[in-house]
Design an enzyme around this catalytic site. Structure first.
Site, PDB file in Angstrom:
ATOM      1  CB  SER A  52      -0.903   0.038   1.238  1.00 53.43           C
ATOM      2  OG  SER A  52      -1.768  -1.054   1.249  1.00 53.43           O
TER       3      SER A  52
HETATM    4  N1  SAH Z   1       0.222  -5.703   4.088  1.00 54.68           N
HETATM    5  C1  SAH Z   1       0.965  -5.969   2.871  1.00 54.68           C
HETATM    6  C2  SAH Z   1       0.165  -5.617   1.626  1.00 54.68           C
HETATM    7  C3  SAH Z   1      -0.365  -6.836   1.092  1.00 54.68           C
HETATM    8  S1  SAH Z   1      -1.386  -6.778  -0.344  1.00 54.68           S
HETATM    9  C4  SAH Z   1       2.303  -5.270   2.858  1.00 54.68           C
HETATM   10  O1  SAH Z   1       2.572  -4.489   3.765  1.00 54.68           O
HETATM   11  O2  SAH Z   1       3.082  -5.512   1.932  1.00 54.68           O
HETATM   12  C5  SAH Z   1      -2.633  -7.877   0.237  1.00 54.68           C
HETATM   13  C6  SAH Z   1      -2.160  -9.260   0.568  1.00 54.68           C
HETATM   14  O3  SAH Z   1      -3.304  -9.975   1.045  1.00 54.68           O
HETATM   15  C7  SAH Z   1      -1.620 -10.056  -0.610  1.00 54.68           C
HETATM   16  O4  SAH Z   1      -0.336 -10.506  -0.305  1.00 54.68           O
HETATM   17  C8  SAH Z   1      -2.595 -11.202  -0.745  1.00 54.68           C
HETATM   18  O5  SAH Z   1      -2.000 -12.421  -1.165  1.00 54.68           O
HETATM   19  C9  SAH Z   1      -3.149 -11.311   0.659  1.00 54.68           C
HETATM   20  N2  SAH Z   1      -4.436 -11.988   0.786  1.00 54.68           N
HETATM   21  C10 SAH Z   1      -5.527 -11.907  -0.001  1.00 54.68           C
HETATM   22  N3  SAH Z   1      -6.516 -12.687   0.474  1.00 54.68           N
HETATM   23  C11 SAH Z   1      -6.032 -13.283   1.598  1.00 54.68           C
HETATM   24  C12 SAH Z   1      -6.573 -14.207   2.542  1.00 54.68           C
HETATM   25  N4  SAH Z   1      -7.807 -14.704   2.438  1.00 54.68           N
HETATM   26  N5  SAH Z   1      -5.787 -14.574   3.573  1.00 54.68           N
HETATM   27  C13 SAH Z   1      -4.514 -14.107   3.710  1.00 54.68           C
HETATM   28  N6  SAH Z   1      -3.958 -13.247   2.856  1.00 54.68           N
HETATM   29  C14 SAH Z   1      -4.712 -12.827   1.808  1.00 54.68           C
END
Ligand code: SAH
Length: 214
Positions: A52
């Site tokens: 993000s």
């Molecule tokens: N917080 C992260 C941003 C991640 S983007 C950072 O600081 O880099 C969102 C993430 O959520 C992705 O890696 C995606 O694979 C994960 N995601 C999506 N659905 C999910 C689920 N049901 N359980 C766990 N992770 C999930």
């Protein structure tokens, strides 16, 4: 690199600002984006996912009202950046990621950088991480179509949940929820754009060549 100018708008919690200053964001993005790591926008982290925008990370973190003693759950570890920020502001951070390769990379990175109070698990974060509940704060970094009941369940009394809710696209709202006994106080904070929460753990071919949770 080294141009560590974050655009954080109205973020005012000094602890959040200090954590945003302290965490080397360029270490959490692919090398080709390192130059641009401090820009006011999200960046790709592979597997169709994104880290993000710094301002959104700070805004969501500030909403959690962390003082230092908390147990926090994150859904969507991704690069591990948000978890690193949280690790400086809370006692323990549990984070769930559905893509095994991202989880493994984040785990390595956090270890190398010395963020030792972060625990990562491969799983479906819709279900939370019940073994360590209740959590003082829960942050979801992917957009859910509804607020997952298991997360509300795993929230401590007085706990805060910050979550983008809505279909993919431009109609997502960042929601703040506070649990008070059996009541939920809810408010909409902002319009946001997040990758979707996807149910289940990623399996081949999506994760071909990856390895599973150690
Ligand atoms: N917080 C992260 C941003 C991640 S983007 C950072 O600081 O880099 C969102 C993430 O959520 C992705 O890696 C995606 O694979 C994960 N995601 C999506 N659905 C999910 C689920 N049901 N359980 C766990 N992770 C999930």
């Amino acid at each position: 690199m080294g141009k560590r100018k974050l655009v954080l708008r109205e973020i005012s919690d000094p602890r959040v600002l200090a954590a945003m200053e302290a965490v080397p964001r360029e270490r959490f993005v692919p090398a080709q984006y390192a130059e641009d790591a401090y820009g006011d926008h999200p960046l790709p982290i592979g597997y169709g996912q994104t880290i993000s925008q710094p301002y959104i990370v700070a805004l969501m973190t500030q909403l959690l009202e962390l003082k230092g003693h908390e147990k926090v759950l994150e859904v969507g570890a991704g690069s591990g950046y948000q978890a690193a920020i949280l690790s400086l502001l809370a006692h323990e951070v549990y984070t769930v990621e559905r893509i095994p390769q991202l989880a493994e990379k984040a785990r390595q990175r956090l270890r190398e950088l010395g963020y030792h109070n972060v625990y990562i698990r491969v799983g479906d974060g819709y279900e939370g991480w019940p073994e360590h509940a209740p959590y003082d704060a829960i942050i979801v970094t992917c957009a859910a179509e509804e607020i997952p009941p298991p997360l509300v369940e795993q929230l401590a009394d007085g706990g805060r949940l910050v979550i983008p809710v809505g279909e993919s696209g431009w109609s997502q709202r960042l929601m703040f929820i506070r649990k008070r006994g059996t009541e939920l106080e809810q408010r909409e904070v902002a319009g946001v754009v997040f990758v979707p929460l996807v149910r289940g753990v990623a399996r081949p071919p999506e994760n071909a060549g990856g390895r599973d949770e150690p």
